[in-house]
Design a protein around this motif. Structure first.
Motif, short mmCIF file in Angstrom:
data_model
loop_
_atom_site.label_atom_id
_atom_site.label_comp_id
_atom_site.label_asym_id
_atom_site.label_seq_id
_atom_site.Cartn_x
_atom_site.Cartn_y
_atom_site.Cartn_z
N UNK A 87 0.82 -1.21 0.00
CA UNK A 87 0.00 0.00 0.00
C UNK A 87 0.85 1.26 0.00
N UNK A 88 1.92 1.24 0.76
CA UNK A 88 2.84 2.37 0.79
C UNK A 88 3.47 2.60 -0.58
N UNK A 89 3.86 1.53 -1.23
CA UNK A 89 4.44 1.64 -2.58
C UNK A 89 3.41 2.21 -3.54
N UNK A 90 2.18 1.76 -3.44
CA UNK A 90 1.12 2.26 -4.31
C UNK A 90 0.88 3.76 -4.09
N UNK A 91 0.83 4.17 -2.84
CA UNK A 91 0.65 5.60 -2.53
C UNK A 91 1.81 6.41 -3.08
N UNK A 92 3.01 5.92 -2.91
CA UNK A 92 4.18 6.63 -3.42
C UNK A 92 4.17 6.72 -4.95
N UNK A 93 3.75 5.66 -5.61
CA UNK A 93 3.66 5.70 -7.07
C UNK A 93 2.63 6.72 -7.55
N UNK A 94 1.50 6.79 -6.86
CA UNK A 94 0.49 7.78 -7.20
C UNK A 94 1.04 9.19 -7.01
N UNK A 95 1.75 9.39 -5.91
CA UNK A 95 2.33 10.72 -5.63
C UNK A 95 3.39 11.08 -6.67
N UNK A 96 4.24 10.15 -7.04
CA UNK A 96 5.26 10.40 -8.06
C UNK A 96 4.61 10.75 -9.39
N UNK A 97 3.55 10.04 -9.74
CA UNK A 97 2.83 10.33 -10.98
C UNK A 97 2.26 11.74 -10.94
#
Length: 115
Positions: free
Chosen positions: A13-23
Motif C-alpha cells: 500500500x505504501x508503494x502504491x501511494x508513493x507511485x500515485x504521488x510520483x505520478x
C-alpha cells in the motif's frame, strides 16, 4: 505468519501511494515545463512570494478561439472546452488538481481563459 502478511500488505500500500504521488508530481513538473517554455516564448506570468503561481495572460492569449493559440497548453485547451460546455466548476477543480492552486487562483485563471 499473519504479521508478515500484514507487513507485506502495508508495504504494498505504501508503494502504491508513493507511485500515485510520483505520478502526480511528474504531471505537475510537465505543466511547469510547459509554463517555462511559454515564458521563454514571450508570455508573462508572475510568481507570488508564497511559491504559488498567479497567472496573467498576454493580450493574444486572453481571447480563446477554437484554434489552438501558440501560448495555450493542453490543459488550457481542456479548461476552455469545459468552460464552453458550461462546466466552469469542473474546469476549476481540474486546474486545482493539476497545478495545486488555491480555489481563488484557479478561479481567476479559468476566468482569464474564459475572457
Amino acid at each position: 505468519m499473519e504479521i508478515n502478511n500484514l507487513v507485506w500488505i502495508v508495504l504494498l500500500l505504501l508503494i502504491l501511494v508513493l507511485l500515485v504521488r510520483v505520478t502526480s508530481l511528474q504531471r505537475q513538473l510537465n505543466e511547469l515545463k510547459r509554463d517555462v517554455e511559454r515564458l521563454e516564448n514571450g508570455s508573462t506570468a508572475i510568481a507570488s512570494p508564497r511559491s504559488d503561481f498567479n497567472y496573467t495572460l498576454s493580450p493574444k492569449e486572453e481571447s480563446p478561439s477554437h484554434t489552438s493559440p501558440p501560448g495555450h497548453t493542453d490543459l488550457d485547451q481542456e479548461l476552455i472546452a469545459l468552460v464552453q460546455k458550461g462546466n466552469k466548476i469542473v474546469a476549476i477543480k481540474r486546474l486545482r488538481e493539476a497545478r495545486g492552486l488555491s480555489l481563488k487562483e484557479a478561479k481567476d485563471y479559468v476566468d482569464s481563459l474564459h475572457r
